[in-house]
Design a protein around this motif. Structure first.
Motif, PDB file in Angstrom:
ATOM      1  N   GLY A  61       0.831  -1.209   0.000  1.00 42.34           N
ATOM      2  CA  GLY A  61       0.000   0.000   0.000  1.00 42.34           C
ATOM      3  C   GLY A  61       0.862   1.254   0.000  1.00 42.34           C
ATOM      4  N   SER A  62       0.267   2.350   0.457  1.00 41.81           N
ATOM      5  CA  SER A  62       0.907   3.644   0.229  1.00 41.81           C
ATOM      6  C   SER A  62       2.209   3.838   1.001  1.00 41.81           C
ATOM      7  CB  SER A  62      -0.070   4.771   0.533  1.00 41.81           C
ATOM      8  OG  SER A  62      -0.438   4.710   1.872  1.00 41.81           O
ATOM      9  N   ASN A  65       4.459   1.991  -1.786  1.00 40.25           N
ATOM     10  CA  ASN A  65       4.328   2.137  -3.245  1.00 40.25           C
ATOM     11  C   ASN A  65       4.792   3.515  -3.739  1.00 40.25           C
ATOM     12  OD1 ASN A  65       2.197   3.907  -2.720  1.00 40.25           O
ATOM     13  ND2 ASN A  65       0.596   2.464  -3.303  1.00 40.25           N
ATOM     14  N   ASP A  75       0.191  -0.390   5.878  1.00 42.97           N
ATOM     15  CA  ASP A  75      -0.420  -1.674   5.507  1.00 42.97           C
ATOM     16  C   ASP A  75       0.654  -2.749   5.554  1.00 42.97           C
ATOM     17  OD1 ASP A  75      -3.123  -0.734   4.701  1.00 42.97           O
ATOM     18  OD2 ASP A  75      -2.018   0.354   3.168  1.00 42.97           O
ATOM     19  N   ALA A 137      -1.298  -8.040  -3.412  1.00 40.25           N
ATOM     20  CA  ALA A 137      -1.199  -6.624  -3.034  1.00 40.25           C
ATOM     21  C   ALA A 137       0.263  -6.206  -2.885  1.00 40.25           C
ATOM     22  CB  ALA A 137      -1.979  -6.370  -1.752  1.00 40.25           C
ATOM     23  N   ASN A 140       1.400  -5.825  -6.540  1.00 35.25           N
ATOM     24  CA  ASN A 140       0.926  -4.607  -7.223  1.00 35.25           C
ATOM     25  C   ASN A 140       1.501  -3.340  -6.585  1.00 35.25           C
ATOM     26  OD1 ASN A 140      -1.044  -3.717  -5.239  1.00 35.25           O
ATOM     27  ND2 ASN A 140      -2.554  -5.127  -6.097  1.00 35.25           N
ATOM     28  N   THR A 141       1.878  -3.435  -5.323  1.00 31.75           N
ATOM     29  CA  THR A 141       2.588  -2.320  -4.673  1.00 31.75           C
ATOM     30  C   THR A 141       3.931  -2.090  -5.365  1.00 31.75           C
ATOM     31  OG1 THR A 141       1.528  -2.640  -2.528  1.00 31.75           O
ATOM     32  CG2 THR A 141       3.714  -1.633  -2.510  1.00 31.75           C
ATOM     33  N   LYS A 162      -4.825  12.326  -5.337  1.00 32.66           N
ATOM     34  CA  LYS A 162      -5.235  11.707  -4.065  1.00 32.66           C
ATOM     35  C   LYS A 162      -5.662  12.767  -3.046  1.00 32.66           C
ATOM     36  CE  LYS A 162      -3.002   8.410  -1.933  1.00 32.66           C
ATOM     37  NZ  LYS A 162      -1.927   7.508  -1.414  1.00 32.66           N
ATOM     38  N   LYS A 166      -9.360  12.988  -1.420  1.00 32.48           N
ATOM     39  CA  LYS A 166      -9.606  12.953   0.027  1.00 32.48           C
ATOM     40  C   LYS A 166     -10.337  14.226   0.466  1.00 32.48           C
ATOM     41  CE  LYS A 166      -5.636  10.002   1.066  1.00 32.48           C
ATOM     42  NZ  LYS A 166      -6.114   8.657   1.284  1.00 32.48           N
ATOM     43  N   SER A 179     -10.932   3.806  -4.540  1.00 33.99           N
ATOM     44  CA  SER A 179      -9.788   3.654  -3.638  1.00 33.99           C
ATOM     45  C   SER A 179      -8.597   4.450  -4.169  1.00 33.99           C
ATOM     46  CB  SER A 179      -9.395   2.176  -3.540  1.00 33.99           C
ATOM     47  OG  SER A 179      -8.912   1.720  -4.788  1.00 33.99           O
ATOM     48  N   SER A 180      -7.641   4.699  -3.289  1.00 32.54           N
ATOM     49  CA  SER A 180      -6.399   5.364  -3.706  1.00 32.54           C
ATOM     50  C   SER A 180      -5.701   4.562  -4.800  1.00 32.54           C
ATOM     51  CB  SER A 180      -5.441   5.490  -2.523  1.00 32.54           C
ATOM     52  OG  SER A 180      -6.015   6.278  -1.531  1.00 32.54           O
ATOM     53  N   TYR A 181      -5.744   3.254  -4.640  1.00 32.81           N
ATOM     54  CA  TYR A 181      -5.125   2.358  -5.618  1.00 32.81           C
ATOM     55  C   TYR A 181      -5.738   2.592  -7.009  1.00 32.81           C
ATOM     56  CZ  TYR A 181      -3.922  -2.302  -7.547  1.00 32.81           C
ATOM     57  OH  TYR A 181      -3.474  -3.343  -8.318  1.00 32.81           O
ATOM     58  N   HIS A 297     -10.786  -8.481 -12.128  1.00 30.77           N
ATOM     59  CA  HIS A 297     -11.192  -7.629 -11.021  1.00 30.77           C
ATOM     60  C   HIS A 297     -11.347  -6.181 -11.513  1.00 30.77           C
ATOM     61  CE1 HIS A 297     -11.636  -6.339  -6.989  1.00 30.77           C
ATOM     62  NE2 HIS A 297     -10.396  -5.957  -6.763  1.00 30.77           N
ATOM     63  N   LEU A 299     -11.828  -2.512 -10.391  1.00 30.67           N
ATOM     64  CA  LEU A 299     -11.729  -1.671  -9.189  1.00 30.67           C
ATOM     65  C   LEU A 299     -12.839  -0.637  -9.117  1.00 30.67           C
ATOM     66  CD1 LEU A 299      -7.918  -1.376  -9.396  1.00 30.67           C
ATOM     67  CD2 LEU A 299      -9.188  -2.551  -7.634  1.00 30.67           C
TER      68      LEU A 299
HETATM   69  P1  ATP Z   1      -3.917   5.530   1.168  1.00 32.38           P
HETATM   70  O1  ATP Z   1      -2.853   6.553   1.145  1.00 32.38           O
HETATM   71  O2  ATP Z   1      -5.267   6.117   0.884  1.00 32.38           O
HETATM   72  O3  ATP Z   1      -3.889   4.634   2.370  1.00 32.38           O
HETATM   73  P2  ATP Z   1      -3.102   3.160  -0.332  1.00 32.38           P
HETATM   74  O4  ATP Z   1      -2.117   3.201  -1.450  1.00 32.38           O
HETATM   75  O5  ATP Z   1      -2.667   2.478   0.908  1.00 32.38           O
HETATM   76  O6  ATP Z   1      -3.608   4.635  -0.082  1.00 32.38           O
HETATM   77  P3  ATP Z   1      -5.461   1.593  -0.545  1.00 32.38           P
HETATM   78  O7  ATP Z   1      -6.535   1.849  -1.537  1.00 32.38           O
HETATM   79  O8  ATP Z   1      -5.710   1.748   0.925  1.00 32.38           O
HETATM   80  O9  ATP Z   1      -4.313   2.515  -0.999  1.00 32.38           O
HETATM   81  O10 ATP Z   1      -4.906   0.164  -0.832  1.00 32.38           O
HETATM   82  C1  ATP Z   1      -3.765  -0.391  -0.200  1.00 32.38           C
HETATM   83  C2  ATP Z   1      -3.162  -1.448  -1.095  1.00 32.38           C
HETATM   84  O11 ATP Z   1      -4.039  -2.553  -1.145  1.00 32.38           O
HETATM   85  C3  ATP Z   1      -2.965  -1.010  -2.546  1.00 32.38           C
HETATM   86  O12 ATP Z   1      -1.727  -0.429  -2.773  1.00 32.38           O
HETATM   87  C4  ATP Z   1      -3.109  -2.310  -3.270  1.00 32.38           C
HETATM   88  O13 ATP Z   1      -1.870  -2.981  -3.237  1.00 32.38           O
HETATM   89  C5  ATP Z   1      -4.092  -3.061  -2.451  1.00 32.38           C
HETATM   90  N1  ATP Z   1      -5.472  -2.911  -2.912  1.00 32.38           N
HETATM   91  C6  ATP Z   1      -6.375  -1.999  -2.499  1.00 32.38           C
HETATM   92  N2  ATP Z   1      -7.555  -2.182  -3.073  1.00 32.38           N
HETATM   93  C7  ATP Z   1      -7.406  -3.239  -3.871  1.00 32.38           C
HETATM   94  C8  ATP Z   1      -8.289  -3.948  -4.706  1.00 32.38           C
HETATM   95  N3  ATP Z   1      -9.573  -3.610  -4.833  1.00 32.38           N
HETATM   96  N4  ATP Z   1      -7.783  -4.996  -5.388  1.00 32.38           N
HETATM   97  C9  ATP Z   1      -6.512  -5.364  -5.251  1.00 32.38           C
HETATM   98  N5  ATP Z   1      -5.631  -4.756  -4.452  1.00 32.38           N
HETATM   99  C10 ATP Z   1      -6.076  -3.707  -3.775  1.00 32.38           C
END
Ligand code: ATP
Ligand code: MG
Length: 336
Positions: A61-62, A65, A75, A137, A140-141, A162, A166, A179-181, A297, A299
């Motif tokens: 996650g963020s 990434n 995360d 996840a 993809n990060t 982003k 927000k 989502s942010s993703y 999938h 999003l």
């Molecule tokens: P934030 O700064 O808002 O916390 P974030 O990058 O952590 O942003 P999230 O949307 O919270 O983004 O998602 C965290 C991670 O979880 C993403 O980077 C991705 O790897 C994974 N992820 C989130 N949603 C999905 C999804 N629907 N399908 C697959 N992976 C997802």
């Protein structure tokens, strides 16, 4: 509806680059925050390995990434090799361990779509979510982090988008927004389709340098991104022009009825080809954003007939403000 407004960007758009970059810089987490996150990971690792000697912890996650703004949650993914484990059982056991180790607000959400533990570290003040075996996840990060290395205009654009999402309340999947993703994937797609392109399609290059099979899904792409540092250099567009272009694209140019946003391929992916043209169960496919690896999938599936309207009105609002206001920055990020 398509391309009916503001075809040309305002003449003085580039002047907005300085205030937008100032906002971008103010969002970057300071080094001490990164250090706190690393410390938290180390203390979690000790506890976990003590109970499960073959376990590994990964940040995703963020916080990993490179699209994380200051004060984001961390995360963490706990990877246990054994394939048929009972996730709820592990999470409950882990929650017990964390509570005894004096972590605060420890909650095991075992019935969520993605079961997690939430906690707060009293030492660093950092909040954290832990999930189990969510290796896709983690992968993809890495893909997002690799894209961010190619051209700095990607993190600049994505931080601004982003921050806008927000501020405007459209970064809430439980309310049917994105989502942010998903927003970061929309930014990557947008930059892949500039002319000349600012980003390549890493999953479409001839050479594959990263290869992993996760949950029966093949994850393969070119990850030697240091060799792609000049990829976007023929494109001289300023960040301000790209921010305007992003909102303009989503307000007036994207073909919501027929096309899927896919960073996986440079070709246009049609909704028809994926059978995403109609509602299936809860998935309405009103805005389609394909996951780069888990390609079945969408999003955008969280978006419903009400929230699609909210989203499109917000894209139009942002495009109009950037196009017409003398000092658009404050207005753009005004709380909703
Ligand atoms: P934030 O700064 O808002 O916390 P974030 O990058 O952590 O942003 P999230 O949307 O919270 O983004 O998602 C965290 C991670 O979880 C993403 O980077 C991705 O790897 C994974 N992820 C989130 N949603 C999905 C999804 N629907 N399908 C697959 N992976 C997802
Ligand atoms: Mg997060």
């Amino acid at each position: 509806r398509i391309a009916r407004k503001h075809i040309h960007c305002r003449g003085d758009i580039d002047m907005l680059t300085i205030p937008l970059l100032r906002i971008y810089e103010s969002l970057i987490p300071p080094e001490e925050e990164k250090e706190k996150q690393r410390q938290l990971l180390i203390s979690l690792e000790k506890l976990v390995v003590n109970e499960w000697p073959h376990a590994h912890l990964f940040l995703f996650g963020s916080c990993a990434n490179s699209f994380g703004v200051s004060n984001s949650d961390v995360d963490v993914c706990l990877v246990l090799r054994d394939a048929d484990i009972d996730k709820s059982e592990i999470l409950l056991k882990l929650a017990e361990i964390l509570q005894s180790a004096n972590f605060q607000n420890v909650q095991a959400l075992t019935r969520a779509r993605v079961p997690i533990i939430k906690l707060k570290d009293p030492v660093t003040g950092v909040s954290c979510d832990i999930c189990i075996n969510n290796v896709l996840a983690v992968v993809n990060t890495k893909l997002l982090r690799d894209y961010a290395q190619i051209d700095v205009r990607l993190p600049q654009l994505a931080f601004i988008v982003k921050h806008w999402a927000k501020s405007r309340g459209v970064n809430e999947t439980y309310q049917g927004t994105l989502s942010s993703y998903a927003y970061v994937l929309m930014c990557i797609h947008f930059l892949q389709h500039r002319d000349p392109p600012i980003l390549p399609c890493l999953q479409e290059t001839k050479i594959v340098t990263y290869h992993k099979i996760v949950d029966n899904i093949e994850c393969a792409y070119f990850d030697q991104v240091e060799k792609l540092k000049t990829f976007g250099s023929d494109n001289k567009e300023s960040v301000a022009r790209l921010v305007w272009g992003f909102f303009h694209y989503w307000a007036y140019c994207h073909d919501y009825a027929n096309t899927v946003v896919s960073v996986r391929t440079k070709n246009t992916v049609s909704k028809r080809a994926k059978d995403w043209t109609r509602r299936i169960g809860k998935d309405r496919h009103l805005i389609c954003i394909e996951d780069p690896f888990e390609t079945s999938h969408d999003l955008g599936r969280v978006v419903d007939k009400y929230s699609i309207k909210v989203l499109r009105e917000e894209f139009e609002r942002a495009a109009t403000i950037l196009q017409t206001y003398p000092n658009p920055c404050e207005k753009l990020f005004e709380p909703f």
